[in-house]
Design a protein around this motif. Sequence first.
Motif, PDB file in Angstrom:
ATOM      1  N   ALA A  74     -25.123 -43.162  45.033  1.00 15.47           N
ATOM      2  CA  ALA A  74     -24.683 -42.605  46.303  1.00 15.47           C
ATOM      3  C   ALA A  74     -23.184 -42.327  46.290  1.00 15.47           C
ATOM      4  CB  ALA A  74     -25.018 -43.561  47.443  1.00 15.47           C
ATOM      5  N   ARG A  75     -22.442 -43.100  45.492  1.00 17.54           N
ATOM      6  CA  ARG A  75     -20.999 -42.912  45.376  1.00 17.54           C
ATOM      7  C   ARG A  75     -20.582 -43.333  43.985  1.00 17.54           C
ATOM      8  NH1 ARG A  75     -15.864 -45.114  46.244  1.00 17.54           N
ATOM      9  NH2 ARG A  75     -14.572 -43.874  47.622  1.00 17.54           N
ATOM     10  N   LYS A  76     -19.866 -42.462  43.319  1.00 15.83           N
ATOM     11  CA  LYS A  76     -19.410 -42.744  41.955  1.00 15.83           C
ATOM     12  C   LYS A  76     -17.938 -43.100  41.991  1.00 15.83           C
ATOM     13  CE  LYS A  76     -21.084 -40.413  38.458  1.00 15.83           C
ATOM     14  NZ  LYS A  76     -21.356 -39.385  37.439  1.00 15.83           N
ATOM     15  N   GLY A  77     -17.606 -44.242  41.390  1.00 18.00           N
ATOM     16  CA  GLY A  77     -16.225 -44.693  41.328  1.00 18.00           C
ATOM     17  C   GLY A  77     -15.681 -44.619  39.915  1.00 18.00           C
ATOM     18  N   ASP A  78     -14.777 -45.524  39.599  1.00 16.17           N
ATOM     19  CA  ASP A  78     -14.164 -45.554  38.271  1.00 16.17           C
ATOM     20  C   ASP A  78     -15.224 -45.859  37.214  1.00 16.17           C
ATOM     21  OD1 ASP A  78     -11.655 -45.700  36.558  1.00 16.17           O
ATOM     22  OD2 ASP A  78     -12.573 -47.656  36.163  1.00 16.17           O
ATOM     23  N   ALA A  79     -15.285 -45.008  36.190  1.00 18.73           N
ATOM     24  CA  ALA A  79     -16.327 -45.132  35.169  1.00 18.73           C
ATOM     25  C   ALA A  79     -16.199 -46.388  34.326  1.00 18.73           C
ATOM     26  CB  ALA A  79     -16.304 -43.903  34.257  1.00 18.73           C
ATOM     27  N   GLU A  80     -14.985 -46.860  34.134  1.00 19.48           N
ATOM     28  CA  GLU A  80     -14.794 -48.009  33.247  1.00 19.48           C
ATOM     29  C   GLU A  80     -14.900 -49.353  33.949  1.00 19.48           C
ATOM     30  OE1 GLU A  80     -11.467 -47.771  30.613  1.00 19.48           O
ATOM     31  OE2 GLU A  80     -11.784 -45.631  30.288  1.00 19.48           O
ATOM     32  N   ALA A  81     -14.315 -49.475  35.120  1.00 18.01           N
ATOM     33  CA  ALA A  81     -14.257 -50.808  35.724  1.00 18.01           C
ATOM     34  C   ALA A  81     -14.360 -50.792  37.246  1.00 18.01           C
ATOM     35  CB  ALA A  81     -12.962 -51.494  35.314  1.00 18.01           C
ATOM     36  N   GLY A  82     -15.065 -49.817  37.815  1.00 19.24           N
ATOM     37  CA  GLY A  82     -15.217 -49.783  39.263  1.00 19.24           C
ATOM     38  C   GLY A  82     -16.131 -50.886  39.754  1.00 19.24           C
ATOM     39  N   ALA A  83     -15.850 -51.382  40.949  1.00 19.59           N
ATOM     40  CA  ALA A  83     -16.721 -52.372  41.582  1.00 19.59           C
ATOM     41  C   ALA A  83     -18.013 -51.675  42.010  1.00 19.59           C
ATOM     42  CB  ALA A  83     -16.032 -52.989  42.789  1.00 19.59           C
ATOM     43  N   VAL A  84     -19.083 -52.456  42.182  1.00 23.44           N
ATOM     44  CA  VAL A  84     -20.392 -51.889  42.515  1.00 23.44           C
ATOM     45  C   VAL A  84     -20.990 -52.611  43.720  1.00 23.44           C
ATOM     46  CG1 VAL A  84     -22.749 -51.488  41.691  1.00 23.44           C
ATOM     47  CG2 VAL A  84     -20.839 -51.353  40.090  1.00 23.44           C
ATOM     48  N   LEU A  85     -21.546 -51.842  44.632  1.00 26.20           N
ATOM     49  CA  LEU A  85     -22.421 -52.371  45.665  1.00 26.20           C
ATOM     50  C   LEU A  85     -23.807 -51.800  45.406  1.00 26.20           C
ATOM     51  CD1 LEU A  85     -20.313 -51.933  48.946  1.00 26.20           C
ATOM     52  CD2 LEU A  85     -20.705 -54.034  47.650  1.00 26.20           C
ATOM     53  N   VAL A  86     -24.825 -52.635  45.552  1.00 24.52           N
ATOM     54  CA  VAL A  86     -26.205 -52.180  45.385  1.00 24.52           C
ATOM     55  C   VAL A  86     -26.887 -52.325  46.739  1.00 24.52           C
ATOM     56  CG1 VAL A  86     -28.407 -52.569  44.224  1.00 24.52           C
ATOM     57  CG2 VAL A  86     -26.267 -52.857  42.960  1.00 24.52           C
ATOM     58  N   ARG A  87     -27.325 -51.177  47.255  1.00 20.07           N
ATOM     59  CA  ARG A  87     -27.990 -51.137  48.555  1.00 20.07           C
ATOM     60  C   ARG A  87     -29.476 -50.878  48.312  1.00 20.07           C
ATOM     61  NH1 ARG A  87     -25.076 -47.094  52.246  1.00 20.07           N
ATOM     62  NH2 ARG A  87     -25.584 -45.751  50.487  1.00 20.07           N
ATOM     63  N   VAL A  88     -30.329 -51.755  48.848  1.00 18.79           N
ATOM     64  CA  VAL A  88     -31.778 -51.619  48.680  1.00 18.79           C
ATOM     65  C   VAL A  88     -32.384 -51.344  50.048  1.00 18.79           C
ATOM     66  CG1 VAL A  88     -33.904 -52.743  47.935  1.00 18.79           C
ATOM     67  CG2 VAL A  88     -31.763 -53.202  46.718  1.00 18.79           C
ATOM     68  N   CYS A  89     -32.954 -50.160  50.191  1.00 15.44           N
ATOM     69  CA  CYS A  89     -33.582 -49.747  51.447  1.00 15.44           C
ATOM     70  C   CYS A  89     -35.093 -49.857  51.308  1.00 15.44           C
ATOM     71  CB  CYS A  89     -33.200 -48.309  51.783  1.00 15.44           C
ATOM     72  SG  CYS A  89     -31.418 -48.083  51.969  1.00 15.44           S
TER      73      CYS A  89
END
Length: 118
Positions: free
Chosen positions: A33-48
Amino acid sequence: MLGAKCRVELRTDIWAAALLRRAQSGGASAFIARKGDAEAGAVLVRVCTLDGRARLYAPARDGSGERIWLDLSSGPLGDSEPLIEAACAKRAASDPDLWIIDIEDRAGRHFLTEPVAN
């Protein structure tokens, strides 16, 4: 350093692609849904769960430094999809490197391989 643990972290883009594959091979829909830094971006995982409810997971470290996932929806956020969407938007506004991965699964499976804590 003898006896020290050597922890190698995967690049975020590679880790995200693997999660998408796990979810899709398990029969769920998954996308970035949103792409951040390819090497070390933080991640949120949303489960609908496609019924107005959702869960939100964020990475953390346990006492021994191992990666775990926190279920942020087990707290005051709850499992309301609109509240979880607002929390993601707020976090994204303050973190340009943030990735948000969406998984749509009626059973609510997150497909994370690391432990999940409440």
